[in-house]
Design a protein around this motif. Sequence first.
Motif, PDB file in Angstrom:
ATOM      1  N   PRO A  52       4.402   3.862   9.972  1.00 39.23           N
ATOM      2  CA  PRO A  52       4.607   3.656  11.415  1.00 39.23           C
ATOM      3  C   PRO A  52       4.011   2.335  11.909  1.00 39.23           C
ATOM      4  O   PRO A  52       4.555   1.714  12.831  1.00 39.23           O
ATOM      5  CB  PRO A  52       3.891   4.855  12.048  1.00 39.23           C
ATOM      6  CG  PRO A  52       3.911   5.903  10.996  1.00 39.23           C
ATOM      7  CD  PRO A  52       3.747   5.165   9.703  1.00 39.23           C
ATOM      8  N   GLU A  53       2.906   1.904  11.312  1.00 36.49           N
ATOM      9  CA  GLU A  53       2.313   0.623  11.705  1.00 36.49           C
ATOM     10  C   GLU A  53       3.221  -0.533  11.298  1.00 36.49           C
ATOM     11  O   GLU A  53       3.334  -1.533  12.032  1.00 36.49           O
ATOM     12  CB  GLU A  53       0.926   0.480  11.079  1.00 36.49           C
ATOM     13  CG  GLU A  53      -0.091   1.459  11.668  1.00 36.49           C
ATOM     14  CD  GLU A  53      -1.442   1.426  10.992  1.00 36.49           C
ATOM     15  OE1 GLU A  53      -2.356   2.103  11.490  1.00 36.49           O
ATOM     16  OE2 GLU A  53      -1.588   0.727   9.968  1.00 36.49           O
ATOM     17  N   ILE A  54       3.859  -0.413  10.156  1.00 36.52           N
ATOM     18  CA  ILE A  54       4.844  -1.425   9.741  1.00 36.52           C
ATOM     19  C   ILE A  54       5.962  -1.514  10.769  1.00 36.52           C
ATOM     20  O   ILE A  54       6.368  -2.609  11.186  1.00 36.52           O
ATOM     21  CB  ILE A  54       5.420  -1.079   8.348  1.00 36.52           C
ATOM     22  CG1 ILE A  54       4.359  -1.253   7.273  1.00 36.52           C
ATOM     23  CG2 ILE A  54       6.645  -1.946   8.041  1.00 36.52           C
ATOM     24  CD1 ILE A  54       4.774  -0.728   5.904  1.00 36.52           C
ATOM     25  N   ASP A  55       6.473  -0.365  11.175  1.00 31.01           N
ATOM     26  CA  ASP A  55       7.576  -0.334  12.144  1.00 31.01           C
ATOM     27  C   ASP A  55       7.149  -0.962  13.470  1.00 31.01           C
ATOM     28  O   ASP A  55       7.920  -1.713  14.088  1.00 31.01           O
ATOM     29  CB  ASP A  55       8.031   1.111  12.378  1.00 31.01           C
ATOM     30  CG  ASP A  55       8.589   1.770  11.114  1.00 31.01           C
ATOM     31  OD1 ASP A  55       9.006   1.023  10.203  1.00 31.01           O
ATOM     32  OD2 ASP A  55       8.603   3.006  11.049  1.00 31.01           O
ATOM     33  N   THR A  56       5.938  -0.667  13.915  1.00 26.31           N
ATOM     34  CA  THR A  56       5.438  -1.224  15.171  1.00 26.31           C
ATOM     35  C   THR A  56       5.318  -2.737  15.097  1.00 26.31           C
ATOM     36  O   THR A  56       5.774  -3.462  16.001  1.00 26.31           O
ATOM     37  CB  THR A  56       4.057  -0.622  15.504  1.00 26.31           C
ATOM     38  OG1 THR A  56       4.201   0.788  15.737  1.00 26.31           O
ATOM     39  CG2 THR A  56       3.459  -1.272  16.751  1.00 26.31           C
ATOM     40  N   GLU A  62       0.240   6.624   3.238  1.00 21.56           N
ATOM     41  CA  GLU A  62       1.670   6.402   3.470  1.00 21.56           C
ATOM     42  C   GLU A  62       2.068   6.806   4.885  1.00 21.56           C
ATOM     43  O   GLU A  62       2.810   6.086   5.567  1.00 21.56           O
ATOM     44  CB  GLU A  62       2.483   7.186   2.441  1.00 21.56           C
ATOM     45  CG  GLU A  62       3.960   6.856   2.429  1.00 21.56           C
ATOM     46  CD  GLU A  62       4.685   7.476   1.256  1.00 21.56           C
ATOM     47  OE1 GLU A  62       5.907   7.223   1.117  1.00 21.56           O
ATOM     48  OE2 GLU A  62       4.050   8.214   0.464  1.00 21.56           O
ATOM     49  N   ALA A  63       1.571   7.958   5.339  1.00 20.44           N
ATOM     50  CA  ALA A  63       1.928   8.456   6.671  1.00 20.44           C
ATOM     51  C   ALA A  63       1.389   7.562   7.777  1.00 20.44           C
ATOM     52  O   ALA A  63       2.010   7.424   8.834  1.00 20.44           O
ATOM     53  CB  ALA A  63       1.406   9.877   6.850  1.00 20.44           C
ATOM     54  N   LYS A 114      -3.921  12.636  -4.441  1.00 18.35           N
ATOM     55  CA  LYS A 114      -2.587  12.818  -3.867  1.00 18.35           C
ATOM     56  C   LYS A 114      -2.643  12.962  -2.354  1.00 18.35           C
ATOM     57  O   LYS A 114      -1.812  12.394  -1.631  1.00 18.35           O
ATOM     58  CB  LYS A 114      -1.922  14.053  -4.481  1.00 18.35           C
ATOM     59  CG  LYS A 114      -1.563  13.909  -5.961  1.00 18.35           C
ATOM     60  CD  LYS A 114      -0.873  15.156  -6.489  1.00 18.35           C
ATOM     61  CE  LYS A 114      -0.501  15.012  -7.950  1.00 18.35           C
ATOM     62  NZ  LYS A 114       0.188  16.210  -8.498  1.00 18.35           N
ATOM     63  N   ASP A 115      -3.624  13.701  -1.867  1.00 19.81           N
ATOM     64  CA  ASP A 115      -3.765  13.890  -0.423  1.00 19.81           C
ATOM     65  C   ASP A 115      -4.075  12.568   0.276  1.00 19.81           C
ATOM     66  O   ASP A 115      -3.505  12.260   1.334  1.00 19.81           O
ATOM     67  CB  ASP A 115      -4.879  14.902  -0.119  1.00 19.81           C
ATOM     68  CG  ASP A 115      -4.503  16.325  -0.510  1.00 19.81           C
ATOM     69  OD1 ASP A 115      -3.295  16.584  -0.719  1.00 19.81           O
ATOM     70  OD2 ASP A 115      -5.412  17.169  -0.613  1.00 19.81           O
ATOM     71  N   LEU A 116      -4.976  11.798  -0.305  1.00 30.18           N
ATOM     72  CA  LEU A 116      -5.334  10.516   0.276  1.00 30.18           C
ATOM     73  C   LEU A 116      -4.132   9.572   0.288  1.00 30.18           C
ATOM     74  O   LEU A 116      -3.880   8.873   1.278  1.00 30.18           O
ATOM     75  CB  LEU A 116      -6.489   9.889  -0.503  1.00 30.18           C
ATOM     76  CG  LEU A 116      -6.955   8.514  -0.014  1.00 30.18           C
ATOM     77  CD1 LEU A 116      -7.513   8.613   1.399  1.00 30.18           C
ATOM     78  CD2 LEU A 116      -8.005   7.932  -0.957  1.00 30.18           C
ATOM     79  N   ALA A 162       0.832  -1.209   0.000  1.00 31.29           N
ATOM     80  CA  ALA A 162       0.000   0.000   0.000  1.00 31.29           C
ATOM     81  C   ALA A 162       0.866   1.258   0.000  1.00 31.29           C
ATOM     82  O   ALA A 162       0.564   2.242  -0.689  1.00 31.29           O
ATOM     83  CB  ALA A 162      -0.929   0.001   1.214  1.00 31.29           C
ATOM     84  N   VAL A 163       1.945   1.232   0.780  1.00 30.48           N
ATOM     85  CA  VAL A 163       2.863   2.373   0.820  1.00 30.48           C
ATOM     86  C   VAL A 163       3.514   2.576  -0.548  1.00 30.48           C
ATOM     87  O   VAL A 163       3.677   3.710  -1.012  1.00 30.48           O
ATOM     88  CB  VAL A 163       3.930   2.162   1.911  1.00 30.48           C
ATOM     89  CG1 VAL A 163       5.042   3.207   1.797  1.00 30.48           C
ATOM     90  CG2 VAL A 163       3.291   2.234   3.301  1.00 30.48           C
TER      91      VAL A 163
END
Length: 224
Positions: free
Chosen positions: A108-112, A103-104, A96-98, A79-80
């Motif tokens: 962080p969820e991947i990192d967690t 991505e934002a 683009k905003d969506l 998805a990112v």
Amino acid sequence: MLRTSMLSSPTWRRGLLTGAAVTATLVLSACGGDDTSSDSGMNHGGMTATTAASAAAPATFNDADVMFASMMIPHHRQAVEMAGLAGGRAAGGDVKDLAAKIEAAQQPEIDTMTRWLTAWGHPMPAMNASGMPGMNASAMPGMDHGSMPGVMSPADMDKLAKATGAAFDKQFLTMMISHHEGAVTMARQEVAQGSNPDAKALAQKIITDQQAQITAMRQIRSGL
């Protein structure tokens, strides 16, 4: 006469003041010693014991938690990657905003989840060229493209990467809606079967966030 003599005696007054000062010093010293001892016992005894017990307690998790994190990480990564294409290819500012929000939120969820797997003794294997786990069957049985709902094939990703403008917007929204629906399915399974409270909370967050984004993407697509 006796009372006048005692009150007027300088020696008696000096002795009384000296005794009072000594008594006060002894009382304060005793109180200070008790407080220090009590605080020391609380800080170094109770708190240290509690911290040690917490550190020694293993995190609660089961196979569903491990599967959820192991599958959601590559799902999020895709998805990112899709969202990263929107900056230079999308025509609509809302797309683009969506994409930027996706991505934002998901990195962080991947990192967690990556930290969880390491702590649980199930570190994520290296990704292959298509961004999927490069593992053997014994590492995580059943984990492949087919077992991750909504995941795009390499051909899908290649097609999206070659699209631009309005064509990109429509294709991106269609693909991401399907991708999000797959993530919601996986997250619901974690809520139902997982045991780790943090993993279950993240799964519920994914359900809430991505369902809202699915609604927004459908609205944007309907206007194209």
